[in-house]
Design an enzyme around this catalytic site. Structure first.
Site, PDB file in Angstrom:
ATOM      1  N   CYS A  48     -13.091  24.530   4.654  1.00  0.00           N
ATOM      2  CA  CYS A  48     -13.159  25.311   3.407  1.00  0.00           C
ATOM      3  C   CYS A  48     -11.758  25.485   2.819  1.00  0.00           C
ATOM      4  O   CYS A  48     -10.776  25.018   3.388  1.00  0.00           O
ATOM      5  CB  CYS A  48     -13.793  26.678   3.666  1.00  0.00           C
ATOM      6  SG  CYS A  48     -12.773  27.714   4.735  1.00  0.00           S
ATOM      7  N   CYS A  60      -8.838  26.691   4.916  1.00  0.00           N
ATOM      8  CA  CYS A  60      -8.180  25.690   5.786  1.00  0.00           C
ATOM      9  C   CYS A  60      -7.056  25.001   5.013  1.00  0.00           C
ATOM     10  O   CYS A  60      -5.935  24.848   5.515  1.00  0.00           O
ATOM     11  CB  CYS A  60      -9.175  24.623   6.237  1.00  0.00           C
ATOM     12  SG  CYS A  60     -10.551  25.257   7.192  1.00  0.00           S
ATOM     13  N   CYS A  89       8.071 -15.447  24.969  1.00  0.00           N
ATOM     14  CA  CYS A  89       8.439 -14.691  26.178  1.00  0.00           C
ATOM     15  C   CYS A  89       8.387 -13.197  25.901  1.00  0.00           C
ATOM     16  O   CYS A  89       8.128 -12.775  24.769  1.00  0.00           O
ATOM     17  CB  CYS A  89       9.851 -15.083  26.636  1.00  0.00           C
ATOM     18  SG  CYS A  89      11.115 -14.627  25.427  1.00  0.00           S
ATOM     19  N   CYS A 119      10.193 -11.726  22.940  1.00  0.00           N
ATOM     20  CA  CYS A 119       9.557 -11.849  21.608  1.00  0.00           C
ATOM     21  C   CYS A 119       8.666 -10.640  21.331  1.00  0.00           C
ATOM     22  O   CYS A 119       8.745 -10.020  20.267  1.00  0.00           O
ATOM     23  CB  CYS A 119       8.704 -13.112  21.521  1.00  0.00           C
ATOM     24  SG  CYS A 119       9.622 -14.637  21.705  1.00  0.00           S
ATOM     25  N   ASP A 161       3.848   7.250 -32.429  1.00  0.00           N
ATOM     26  CA  ASP A 161       4.849   6.277 -32.835  1.00  0.00           C
ATOM     27  C   ASP A 161       4.140   5.244 -33.723  1.00  0.00           C
ATOM     28  O   ASP A 161       2.926   5.077 -33.624  1.00  0.00           O
ATOM     29  CB  ASP A 161       5.429   5.615 -31.569  1.00  0.00           C
ATOM     30  CG  ASP A 161       6.399   4.498 -31.895  1.00  0.00           C
ATOM     31  OD1 ASP A 161       7.276   4.726 -32.735  1.00  0.00           O
ATOM     32  OD2 ASP A 161       6.260   3.408 -31.325  1.00  0.00           O
ATOM     33  N   ASP A 192       4.999   3.649 -27.029  1.00  0.00           N
ATOM     34  CA  ASP A 192       4.878   2.483 -26.156  1.00  0.00           C
ATOM     35  C   ASP A 192       6.206   1.858 -25.741  1.00  0.00           C
ATOM     36  O   ASP A 192       6.243   0.973 -24.894  1.00  0.00           O
ATOM     37  CB  ASP A 192       4.033   1.403 -26.842  1.00  0.00           C
ATOM     38  CG  ASP A 192       4.806   0.708 -27.958  1.00  0.00           C
ATOM     39  OD1 ASP A 192       5.604   1.387 -28.648  1.00  0.00           O
ATOM     40  OD2 ASP A 192       4.628  -0.504 -28.131  1.00  0.00           O
ATOM     41  N   ASP A 240      10.777   5.501 -26.930  1.00  0.00           N
ATOM     42  CA  ASP A 240       9.891   6.674 -26.960  1.00  0.00           C
ATOM     43  C   ASP A 240      10.000   7.521 -25.694  1.00  0.00           C
ATOM     44  O   ASP A 240       9.485   8.631 -25.641  1.00  0.00           O
ATOM     45  CB  ASP A 240       8.427   6.229 -27.131  1.00  0.00           C
ATOM     46  CG  ASP A 240       8.188   5.487 -28.432  1.00  0.00           C
ATOM     47  OD1 ASP A 240       8.725   5.944 -29.453  1.00  0.00           O
ATOM     48  OD2 ASP A 240       7.493   4.462 -28.418  1.00  0.00           O
TER      49      ASP A 240
END
Length: 800
Positions: free
Chosen positions: A17, A20, A85, A88, A497, A694, A698
């Site tokens: 809830c 928590c 080996c 690695c 714009d 855009d 701006d």
């Protein structure tokens, strides 16, 4: 120098809830080095901003676990090639264990396999594969095991618990119903009436199936707070232990007062509510699943001259990929070879396919319509455009709207108050209403405790934000956070714009006035401009080519900055440009000036043309208005919003464009740095301003505005500065974003009213003894489910 804050996202399990979520949030905020922490109950995720020099992610995990909750990790096995080996395998382990987001990595040389436990919001399987390959080994996901969805797992577990609880509770409920006077006709087996049989069934439900509530309550109380589990445990334990006392002290033929069915049925109903809630929560993140479903699953890559079909996660930057007609583009990249058209509607909303040829940009999840192409991968995994969109939606669903803080505060203090009310109610009933009637007082106490569970309160806001932002994303509107979803509905002024927002942002050839045959005139003009790099020159050349007119190769070309071009074509001097350029060559153009000015009043750029020393005509170029701009502006006006156009362009052009789309207020001739000042002036007048733009120019205004909206077809910088991204580049999305905000806020208010109203009304009814405990349990479960279902209505909202 200030240390750069980092962000950590952790998936949390075990929350029941709002209390928590609040407790985890408080616990994380107390840690030294944590700047801010936010826990979202609906998506079970925490977002923490912290100083990495003071604290690590492991500290958050430990804190969350200490508070009694779990951190969800993903476990994945990888097949490793090239290990020879033990050194690695040790090296792979060492490198992986250093990666941000990986908890533990083990490499097994004998099996040639690595097992990695990691946080999927910090690191992906693609990142792990790339890291292993970078140190010289091969890696790919082990295919034996299907990935486990922890949410699906939790739902299945909850389903089995509910089924078991329902089967065990049914005989107890049967017995209870059989006691009513109007059900005397019902057959009740003698076994069901046996107190020890009832005790056995109720004990399994109470402690085996209801164990989760005891664990939750213990953890809450241990940390000095109370949550829904505390109320459930108090209520059901009171009924259960009183019944146990009655069984143990019964004698002779005396039939004890048993309330085993109360505790068992309550737990069953609460589990049913939790099950519905979990399923509904899963549905509210459908938007993310839909977006993820757009991705291709595999890609055909060329490695060492061979074509290999590999999982999408294994594609790396620089890979050469083959995409056949009808297939999805797997990742972001560029065309290497071939020519095709791409359906980008999922990204831009534009239904027309886009032509793509060598060097053109491609986006993952868009669809290759007709030609086979080779492409090179430039962005993979979480860097692709689609992955960025998914991240924005996830972040928006994970943040809190300011209105939720109020609900969190109330639910945090709600449980102790309810326990107090329940105790007072018990005392009043036992000593005053029905003196000495312990059973009746106990029933009322249980009903009060159960009816008051604040689950609905905790879910009211986050489920609406998830559903609202998810639905908006399906329409190409990306809210960066819950607070922006809340604030957008309050906007009263929209500043747009001009270039690229109201208009398409690309000039096109619009008008031709000439004394010569038009095709011959245009051939000379375009041939003169073909070597110029000016955008207006390109617009003329493209416009002439689209009309199917062949161009000449100029013998001489010179660009005259600020004036135009001069060129020699077929031994004829061709001049295109301004009045001043014509005057330099002694060409009289006075009779054409009125026509030129008429074009300029319409917002067009007009250029004079002279061929072989004589005036030959006039050509006009303009940035065209988007098809939807006029309709969108009308919609905004209908919604009661002021619409202002702000541009760096001259007053005449700005007024012409504004007039065409129905905008009455214009701020023209503004430099980029001045745009933010203009927004501030409007805000000082008490206006709530949305800025829509855009371009890079701006960005300051987008950051200054109450709400910044970036057109998704624009620059990355604009989108970074904005609060909302409108992917489709259509101004109708502004009205849609405001509408979605208003609908979401209305939905949240309905949810909060229902949740508050329900508790406010339910507690006194229960305290008056008018609710049986099992009815209170059913009502409590129903309140949570109803809140989630109301939020899910937002997923059916129809936008433009």
């Amino acid at each position: 120098m200030t240390q750069q804050l980092k962000e950590s996202n952790l998936q949390i399990s075990g929350m029941t809830c709002a209390a928590c979520a609040t407790r985890i949030e408080k616990g994380l905020k107390k840690l030294d080095g944590v700047e801010d922490a936010n826990v979202n109950l609906a998506i079970e995720r925490s977002t923490v901003h912290y100083d990495p020099e003071k604290i690590t992610e492991e500290d958050f995990e430990k804190k969350i676990e200490a508070l009694g909750y779990g951190v969800v990790k993903e476990k994945q096995e990888f097949d490793i090639t090239g290990m020879t080996c033990a050194a690695c395998s040790a090296r792979i382990e060492k490198v992986l264990n250093k990666m941000d987001g990986i908890s533990v990595a083990n490499a097994n040389l004998a099996l040639e396999r690595a097992t990695v436990e990691f946080n999927p919001s910090k690191v992906s399987t693609a990142d792990i594969i790339a890291r292993v390959e970078k140190i010289g080994y091969g890696a790919h996901k082990h295919q034996d095991e299907a990935a486990v969805d922890y949410r699906e797992q939790a739902i299945k577990k909850q389903q089995w618990k509910f089924i078991a609880a329902a089967i065990l509770s049914l005989p107890l409920l049967w017995t209870m119903v059989g006691h009513f006077s109007f059900t005397q006709w019902m057959y009740v087996p003698d076994l069901f009436m046996n107190p020890w049989f009832q005790f056995a069934l109720a004990t399994i439900v109470q402690f085996a199936i209801g164990y989760q509530f005891y664990v939750g309550a213990y953890k809450a109380l241990r940390n000095g707070s109370a949550n829904m589990d505390v109320l459930v445990v108090l209520g059901t334990s009171a009924a259960y232990f009183y019944s146990v006392y009655e069984v143990l002290t019964m004698h002779g033929n005396h039939m004890p007062h048993l309330y085993f069915e109360t505790s068992a049925v309550l737990i069953t109903l609460i589990l049913l509510g939790k099950l519905f809630e979990a399923k509904a929560k899963g549905r509210s993140s459908e938007a993310i699943k839909k977006l993820m479903g757009l991705q291709a699953k595999t890609a055909i890559v060329v490695r060492q001259g061979e074509e290999l079909e590999i999982p999408l996660e294994e594609v790396v930057v620089g890979d050469t990929i083959i995409v056949r007609p009808g297939e999805k583009i797997p990742v972001d990249g560029q065309v290497l070879e071939g020519h095709t058209t791409i359906d980008e509607s999922m990204l831009t909303g534009e239904s027309m396919p886009v032509d793509k040829t060598q060097g053109d940009e491609l986006f993952g999840a868009t669809i290759n319509k007709n030609g086979a192409i080779k492409m090179t991968a430039t962005k993979v995994g979480r860097d692709t455009a689609l992955a960025q969109i998914i991240k924005v939606v996830e972040d928006a669903q994970g943040t809190k709207a300011p209105i939720q803080r109020l609900a969190d505060k109330i639910s945090g203090i709600f449980v102790p108050i309810v326990v107090g009310i329940a105790i007072i109610t018990f005392i009043v009933w036992y000593f005053f209403v029905q003196p000495g009637d312990f059973v009746q007082a106990l029933e009322v106490l249980i009903a009060v405790l159960v009816i008051a569970c604040p689950c609905a309160l905790g879910l009211a806001t986050p489920t609406s934000i998830m559903a609202g932002s998810g639905r908006a994303a399906e329409y190409g509107i990306l809210f960066k956070g819950g607070e922006y979803l809340e604030q957008t509905g309050a906007i009263d002024t929209v500043v747009v714009d001009k270039t690229g927002t109201v208009t398409n942002g690309e000039p096109v050839l619009t008008d031709v006035v000439t004394t010569l045959p038009e095709a011959e005139f245009l051939a000379y003009v375009a041939s003169a401009e073909r070597k110029s790099e000016h955008p207006l020159a390109q617009a003329i050349v493209n416009g002439v080519k689209e009309r199917g007119i062949s161009l000449y190769e100029p013998q001489y070309f010179e660009a005259v900055p600020g004036y135009g071009v001069q060129s020699t074509i077929n031994a004829k001097a061709t001049v295109v440009g301004t009045v001043k350029l014509m005057e330099q060559y002694g060409i009289d153009v006075s009779f054409a000036l009125s026509q030129k000015q008429a074009f300029e009043k319409q917002g067009k750029t007009a250029m004079l043309v002279a061929i072989d020393g004589e005036y030959a005509g006039l050509i006009a170029v303009a940035d065209t208005i988007k098809d939807t701009s006029k309709e969108a502006v009308a919609r905004l006006h209908q919604m009661g919003l002021d619409v202002i156009m702000m541009t760096g362009d001259n007053e005449a052009t700005a007024q012409a464009i504004a007039g065409e789309v129905g905008i009455k207020q214009v701020i023209a001739g503004i430099l980029p740095e001045g745009k933010a000042n203009e927004i501030e002036k409007l805000q000082q007048q008490g206006k709530k301003v949305a800025m829509v733009g855009d371009g890079i120019n701006d960005a300051p205004a987008l950051a200054t505005a109450t709400i910044g909206m970036a057109i998704g077809t624009g620059t990355d910088i604009a989108m970074e500065a904005a609060d909302i991204t409108l992917i489709r580049g259509d101004l109708n999305s502004i009205a849609d974003a405001i509408l979605m905000s208003k609908k979401t806020m209305t939905n949240i208010k309905q949810n909060l009213f229902w949740a508050f109203g329900y508790n406010t009304l339910g507690i006194p009814i229960a305290a008056l003894g008018l609710l049986a405990p099992w009815v209170a349990g059913a009502a409590m479960a129903f309140s949570s489910v109803s809140v989630v279902l109301n939020a899910l209505r937002l997923q059916r909202v129809k936008l433009k």
